[in-house]
Scaffold this active site. Structure first.
Site, short mmCIF file in Angstrom:
data_model
loop_
_atom_site.label_atom_id
_atom_site.label_comp_id
_atom_site.label_asym_id
_atom_site.label_seq_id
_atom_site.Cartn_x
_atom_site.Cartn_y
_atom_site.Cartn_z
N CYS A 187 0.83 -1.21 0.00
CA CYS A 187 0.00 0.00 0.00
C CYS A 187 0.87 1.26 0.00
CB CYS A 187 -0.95 0.00 1.19
SG CYS A 187 -0.13 -0.03 2.80
N CYS A 301 -10.60 15.30 -23.57
CA CYS A 301 -11.67 14.66 -24.33
C CYS A 301 -13.04 15.14 -23.89
CB CYS A 301 -11.57 13.14 -24.22
SG CYS A 301 -11.47 12.54 -22.53
N HIS A 779 -12.29 8.43 -20.05
CA HIS A 779 -12.24 8.98 -21.40
C HIS A 779 -13.67 9.23 -21.89
CE1 HIS A 779 -10.72 9.82 -25.36
NE2 HIS A 779 -11.35 8.80 -25.92
#
EC number: 3.4.19.12
Length: 819
Positions: A187, A301, A779
């Protein structure tokens, strides 16, 4: 000096090249430089041109060995679509004198004055302004780790499964890092907000000295997040694919997800990344007007998808591209800082077809001979547009992924504030919402209206039609994770659109409802209906939410969105026969105890009055006693705050009377005045105004919102976000601030919002889809129906769509069907 060469790379590579004004250092293509000369009279321009040639072949047929190219001197990236092994570049510069187009080749020390030579050298060596503004937003600016080339990897047989990871030293399953030397999964650091991990990855480095680690869940074919413990920073690993393959991870078939690495063999055909981008289907590239893509600037985008949808609407096409000559002719001297110019420039780039031309036959033959038959689409770079529309916005100006819905509203706000005369293309989205609130105890009602620009539909998860499959999938998935086996094929919840529409129309409880009929808090319910239907209806599916741990998550659902949408049944009906309205009484202002105490402290001793503020006000011509009262009753918060108090109270009969010291009751009354309890014609509380303005909103906007919500801070913020058309240009609020007669001004009503009401029948023509686990990652892709067929806009790639995933969209654009 501001030289926008990076933005205009297409012009530089084109036949006409680029012209840089030697006075303003603004750059223009050949078709616009004449307009700039006629408009400004500036006659000296530097003409820049980049030539692209095939490299000279050696005797064996291969390109000659690479050498440093001294012929490139401009701060421009080479063309990504050309193989650098086959092509070379040469930059050319010369001065051009208008209107005769007299040319002087550069460099030319003999003929040019020293100052001109210095200016020319400065232009040629200038860095892109976007690199200067925010170097952190540029991709590939991370340093390459010095350990990447010779990284030692232990041959210990470790293989990393595609999911189900857990820290080797604790039970954490998030923020996990794979050490690239020995394959340990540990971690990350603990952060101040209690997120992150226990720091076991760093402890492992201190114990072993193994320097590089990659964050699990970020690995995609494009790269991943790599950290060097030794160098103490994020780095690039040029050999990442090789280093990951050592542990059985095929980087080229990975998608970064929250819970694991999902490859195509594990989840065939159902990954939203593959379905939305139509992976696996042979998509035919589209060329010509309206089929131009936008280059991804690094998580841009969301902007590209919204702008493609916006400029598919005729009203926006006419308002900007249709008015191109007029907008360009009357643009300010610095067009880079003009919204309408930048919108027009972007719209022309998308719609003209100049930047979306199919390859000529000779190029196709050459590609086939080289076995590279992949038609290239360059697209255009929206860098200058993004820099302008996102300036002063902490999120959109960053290089992080954003919410397309939030950017859509931000853009509408900019269109509203920069309207071209009386023409406002964003009118097509605006509609009125009627909100009906009913007191459950008295059954009395109140009707109000507000402006909105999109319809937000909740996801009715409880209405899923495949609940049994979902339960079985969840059990199998948990078992696979616990046993560290590949995950089962994804089962996506199937939600009927009718259920989402029903959830939108159902009554909802009103928190903290105050009933004016009871003069007390009571239970209340609210229903929303359309008081008008817009010409274009934007529907947002509320897929994003927060879990119980406040971690953002997304509903991965399939909704059968209709091609034809009828919402006429949601038309508002107004007050109905038999309904009784709630009294028009404002709730009392409750002053918190700590505010009362502070107010009493401020109001007890008049000797503490700030005399400098009093004198500033008196010099403006106001009575001295009125100035003392203004400073006193605003708690010595300064002359500006006291001036606002004067504007509000100057018509009161005791305005110029001497200050009298109130007792506790008087102090409470004064406090009520400070906190806005004496009615809507008084100034909202300055403390609350200050809180809102500190968030970046305009003062006029804050006052308008507080007046509309009885000075409730939380409701005022909601009001601001739902009324972008009132920002800054509200004549009503400005009049309230500047008119001495506040009582008269408060009775004036702002002009009603412009709406284009009509039928509630719509047809789907575009939708924006999101891939990823939250709005902070992933995206966006846009599908638009043009000339009778669907087209997919995936950044710079524009292709005919074969299977448009209409059930997986995030924002849907509908146009009204004429009745």
């Amino acid at each position: 000096m501001v030289f926008y060469s990076q933005v205009l790379k297409i012009s530089l590579n084109s036949e006409g090249g680029l012209y840089v004004c030697m006075n303003t250092f603004l750059a223009f293509g050949r078709e616009h430089v004449e307009r700039h000369f006629r408009k400004t009279g500036q006659s000296v321009y530097m003409h820049l041109k980049r030539h692209v040639r095939e490299k000279v072949r050696g005797a064996s047929g291969g390109a000659l060995p690479k050498r440093r190219n001294s012929k490139i001197f401009l701060d421009l990236d080479t063309d990504d679509d050309l193989n650098s092994d086959d092509y070379e570049y040469e930059d050319e510069a010369k001065l051009v004198i208008f209107p005769d187009h007299y040319e002087i080749a550069l460099p030319n020390i003999e003929e040019l004055p020293a100052l001109v030579t210095i200016a020319c050298d400065a232009v040629l060596s200038s860095k892109s302004p976007y690199r200067k503004q925010d170097p952190d937003t540029w991709e590939n600016e991370l340093p390459v780790s010095k350990y990447a080339n010779n990284l030692t990897q232990l041959d210990n047989g470790v293989r990393i499964p595609p999911s189900g990871w857990k820290c080797a030293r604790c039970d954490l399953r998030e923020n996990l890092w794979l050490n690239l030397t020995d394959g340990s999964v540990l971690c990350g650091k603990w952060f101040f907000d209690s997120s992150g991990g226990n720091g076991h990855a760093l402890e492992h480095y201190r114990d072993t000295g193994y320097p590089l680690a990659v964050k699990l869940g970020t690995i995609t074919p494009d790269g991943a997040d790599v950290y060097s413990f030794q160098e103490e920073e994020a780095v690039l690993d040029p050999h990442l694919a090789k280093h990951l393959a050592h542990f059985g991870i095929d980087m080229l078939h990975m998608h970064g997800t929250e819970n694991g690495l999902q490859d195509n063999d594990i989840k065939p055909r159902v990954s939203e990344w593959e379905v939305i981008q139509e992976t696996g289907t042979k998509l035919k590239p589209m060329y010509g007007p309206g089929y131009t893509g936008l280059k991804n600037l690094g998580n841009s985008c969301y902007l590209s998808s919204v702008m493609q949808a916006i400029f598919s609407i005729p009203e926006f096409q006419r308002a900007y591209v249709g008015n191109l000559p007029r907008i360009f002719d009357y643009s300010p001297l610095d067009p880079t800082q003009d919204f309408n110019t930048q919108m027009t420039k972007l719209g022309h780039g998308l719609l003209s077809g100049q930047y979306s031309k199919p390859p000529v036959k000779s190029e196709l033959i050459e590609q086939v001979m080289k076995e590279e038959h992949k038609p290239q689409q360059n697209g255009i770079s929206p860098r200058m547009f993004k820099a302008f529309v996102s300036k002063s916005h902490p999120e959109f100006s960053s290089n992080r992924q954003q919410d397309a819905q939030e950017f859509f509203l931000h853009l509408v706000n900019l269109v509203e504030r920069n309207r071209i005369g009386s023409e406002n293309p964003s009118d097509v989205f605006r509609f009125l919402v009627e909100e009906r609130i009913q007191c459950c105890q008295t059954r009395k009602v109140r009707y109000t209206e507000r402006v909105d620009y999109l319809m937000q539909l909740p996801v009715a998860m409880e209405a899923a039609t495949n609940k049994d499959e979902l339960i079985a999938y969840e059990l199998t998935r948990r078992e696979a994770e616990s046993n560290r086996r590949p995950l089962p094929e994804l089962v996506r919840a199937k939600i009927p659109f009718s259920a989402c529409l029903q959830a939108f129309s159902e009554p909802e409880n009103v928190d903290d409802f105050w009933s004016s009929a009871l003069q007390a808090k009571s239970a209340g319910v609210k229903t929303s209906r359309f008081a008008s239907f817009p010409e274009y209806l934007v529907v947002q599916i509320k897929k994003f939410t927060f879990g119980l741990d406040w971690v953002p998550k997304k509903f991965d659902v399939s909704i059968d969105m209709p091609d034809l949408l009828d919402i006429n049944h949601l038309r508002a009906r107004g007050l109905q026969p038999g309904e009784e309205e709630l009294p028009d009484i404002s709730p009392p202002i409750v002053i918190p105890d700590d505010s009362k105490d502070r107010l009493m402290t401020q109001l007890i001793d008049p000797s503490d009055i700030d005399e400098s503020s009093v004198m500033q006000l008196a010099e403006m011509g106001f009575p001295l006693e009125a100035c003392r009262k203004a400073v006193y009753f605003t708690g010595n918060m300064g002359a500006e705050v006291a001036f606002n108090w004067i504007v509000v109270h100057m018509e009161e009969p005791d305005f110029a009377e001497p200050l009298t010291m109130p007792g506790y009751g008087g102090a409470a009354s004064a406090g009520a005045s400070v906190f806005g309890a004496t009615g809507l014609d008084n100034q909202p509380p300055e403390e609350t105004v200050a809180i809102i303005t500190s968030m970046g909103f305009h003062r006029n906007q804050a006052i308008q919102a507080l007046r509309a919500t009885n000075s409730n801070l939380e409701r005022a913020l909601d009001w601001i976000f739902s009324h972008p058309e009132f920002e800054e240009d509200s004549d009503f609020v400005i009049e309230m601030e500047n008119n001495a007669n506040a009582n008269i001004a408060s009775e004036a009503k702002p002009e009603g919002p412009r709406v284009k009401d009509g039928s509630g029948m719509y047809e789907l023509f575009a939708f924006i889809s999101h891939m990823g686990t939250s709005t902070m990652s992933g995206h966006y892709v846009c599908h638009i129906k043009k000339e009778g067929r669907w087209v997919i806009y995936n950044d710079h790639k524009v292709c005919a769509s074969e299977r448009p995933p209409k059930d997986l969209g995030y924002m849907y654009f509908y146009r009204r069907i004429p009745s």
